[in-house]
Design a protein around this motif. Structure first.
Motif, PDB file in Angstrom:
ATOM      1  N   GLY A  27      17.627 121.859 122.896  1.00 22.87           N
ATOM      2  CA  GLY A  27      18.525 122.064 123.919  1.00 22.87           C
ATOM      3  C   GLY A  27      17.954 121.804 125.478  1.00 22.87           C
ATOM      4  O   GLY A  27      16.796 121.594 125.540  1.00 22.87           O
ATOM      5  N   THR A  28      18.819 121.843 126.426  1.00 23.49           N
ATOM      6  CA  THR A  28      18.271 121.925 127.697  1.00 23.49           C
ATOM      7  C   THR A  28      19.076 123.268 128.525  1.00 23.49           C
ATOM      8  O   THR A  28      19.776 123.677 128.004  1.00 23.49           O
ATOM      9  N   LEU A  29      18.330 123.494 129.444  1.00 28.05           N
ATOM     10  CA  LEU A  29      18.595 124.486 130.356  1.00 28.05           C
ATOM     11  C   LEU A  29      18.646 124.225 131.635  1.00 28.05           C
ATOM     12  O   LEU A  29      17.464 123.682 132.174  1.00 28.05           O
ATOM     13  N   THR A  30      19.598 124.494 132.562  1.00 28.78           N
ATOM     14  CA  THR A  30      19.354 124.120 134.090  1.00 28.78           C
ATOM     15  C   THR A  30      19.785 125.294 134.778  1.00 28.78           C
ATOM     16  O   THR A  30      20.903 125.957 134.538  1.00 28.78           O
ATOM     17  N   CYS A  31      19.066 125.602 135.742  1.00 28.53           N
ATOM     18  CA  CYS A  31      19.256 127.070 136.451  1.00 28.53           C
ATOM     19  C   CYS A  31      19.225 126.934 137.903  1.00 28.53           C
ATOM     20  O   CYS A  31      18.260 125.928 138.328  1.00 28.53           O
ATOM     21  N   HIS A  32      20.340 127.152 138.845  1.00 28.67           N
ATOM     22  CA  HIS A  32      20.344 127.204 140.014  1.00 28.67           C
ATOM     23  C   HIS A  32      20.148 128.529 140.722  1.00 28.67           C
ATOM     24  O   HIS A  32      20.536 129.712 140.370  1.00 28.67           O
ATOM     25  N   ASN A  33      19.715 128.428 141.983  1.00 30.43           N
ATOM     26  CA  ASN A  33      19.203 129.670 142.805  1.00 30.43           C
ATOM     27  C   ASN A  33      20.601 129.951 143.548  1.00 30.43           C
ATOM     28  O   ASN A  33      21.068 129.148 144.008  1.00 30.43           O
ATOM     29  N   LEU A  34      20.580 131.200 143.691  1.00 28.55           N
ATOM     30  CA  LEU A  34      21.790 131.799 144.796  1.00 28.55           C
ATOM     31  C   LEU A  34      21.231 133.056 145.336  1.00 28.55           C
ATOM     32  O   LEU A  34      20.338 133.599 145.122  1.00 28.55           O
ATOM     33  N   PHE A  35      22.090 133.141 146.615  1.00 27.12           N
ATOM     34  CA  PHE A  35      21.460 134.406 147.581  1.00 27.12           C
ATOM     35  C   PHE A  35      20.240 134.348 147.768  1.00 27.12           C
ATOM     36  O   PHE A  35      19.576 135.456 147.902  1.00 27.12           O
TER      37      PHE A  35
ATOM     38  N   PRO B 154      23.210 121.935 121.244  1.00 23.62           N
ATOM     39  CA  PRO B 154      24.289 121.283 120.570  1.00 23.62           C
ATOM     40  C   PRO B 154      24.200 121.495 119.004  1.00 23.62           C
ATOM     41  O   PRO B 154      25.260 121.712 118.325  1.00 23.62           O
ATOM     42  N   GLY B 155      22.853 121.659 118.486  1.00 25.24           N
ATOM     43  CA  GLY B 155      22.548 122.130 117.107  1.00 25.24           C
ATOM     44  C   GLY B 155      23.282 123.326 116.561  1.00 25.24           C
ATOM     45  O   GLY B 155      23.755 123.701 115.558  1.00 25.24           O
ATOM     46  N   PHE B 156      23.688 124.503 117.670  1.00 22.97           N
ATOM     47  CA  PHE B 156      24.491 125.559 117.433  1.00 22.97           C
ATOM     48  C   PHE B 156      25.995 125.446 117.722  1.00 22.97           C
ATOM     49  O   PHE B 156      26.613 126.409 117.636  1.00 22.97           O
ATOM     50  N   GLY B 157      26.329 124.348 118.472  1.00 23.18           N
ATOM     51  CA  GLY B 157      27.521 124.106 118.747  1.00 23.18           C
ATOM     52  C   GLY B 157      28.144 124.911 119.847  1.00 23.18           C
ATOM     53  O   GLY B 157      29.441 125.041 119.870  1.00 23.18           O
TER      54      GLY B 157
ATOM     55  N   SER C 188      30.249 129.542 125.282  1.00 22.11           N
ATOM     56  CA  SER C 188      31.603 128.737 125.091  1.00 22.11           C
ATOM     57  C   SER C 188      32.413 128.959 123.704  1.00 22.11           C
ATOM     58  O   SER C 188      33.453 128.514 123.829  1.00 22.11           O
ATOM     59  N   ARG C 189      31.850 129.563 122.957  1.00 17.31           N
ATOM     60  CA  ARG C 189      32.640 129.750 121.782  1.00 17.31           C
ATOM     61  C   ARG C 189      33.607 130.952 121.950  1.00 17.31           C
ATOM     62  O   ARG C 189      34.852 130.566 121.367  1.00 17.31           O
TER      63      ARG C 189
END
Length: 148
Positions: A32-40, A52-55, A78-79
């Motif tokens: 899969g992919t992970l995208t991380c965004h900085n805050l504060f 996707p393989g885990f749905g 999301s499940r």
């Protein structure tokens, strides 16, 4: 630099998981992919992991308490769209982050541990483990390797 600054950006990931507390050696895995965004200004961040393989997709929200310097990590997928509570709470020491909570899993009290390790600019590892004896022994039920 804040403890999770290294996570900002996009990562490839391989995830392995098994059903907790059943003594099972049957692991399922997916990429899969992970995208991380900085805050504060680094005192918080949010990531989305697409598996996707885990749905499902998942979101982690990390918040730094400026007084204690401990991070609270919240998770939702999301499940079911439900925020998992309580958050795991902890900090980094010597390049390893450990975060804990006391939860109920299928009617059993468990201690939950998240561990971040092997952190470089291009790699990282995350693990989730459960303990039914107050942290004396741990059973790892989820492993994630990240690279870019």
């Amino acid at each position: 630099m804040n403890n999770f600054d290294w996570l900002i950006g996009t990562w490839q990931t391989k995830q392995r998981k098994r059903k907790p507390l059943r003594g099972s050696d049957e692991w399922e895995s997916t990429g899969g992919t992970l995208t991380c965004h900085n805050l504060f200004d680094g005192a918080a961040n949010v990531d989305e992991v697409d598996l996707p393989g885990f749905g499902f997709k998942g979101v982690s929200l990390r918040l730094l308490d400026p007084t204690t310097q401990e991070w609270s990590i919240y998770w939702v997928n999301s499940r079911n769209g439900q925020l998992a509570l309580p958050p795991v709470i902890g900090h980094f020491e010597n390049g390893v982050g450990e975060f804990f909570s006391d939860e109920d899993y299928e009617g059993r009290p468990v201690r939950v541990r998240y561990r971040w390790s092997n952190i470089t600019e291009k790699t990282a590892r995350w693990e989730q483990a459960f303990s039914t004896d107050g942290g004396e022994t741990w059973e790892t039920n989820w492993e994630s390797d990240f690279w870019r």
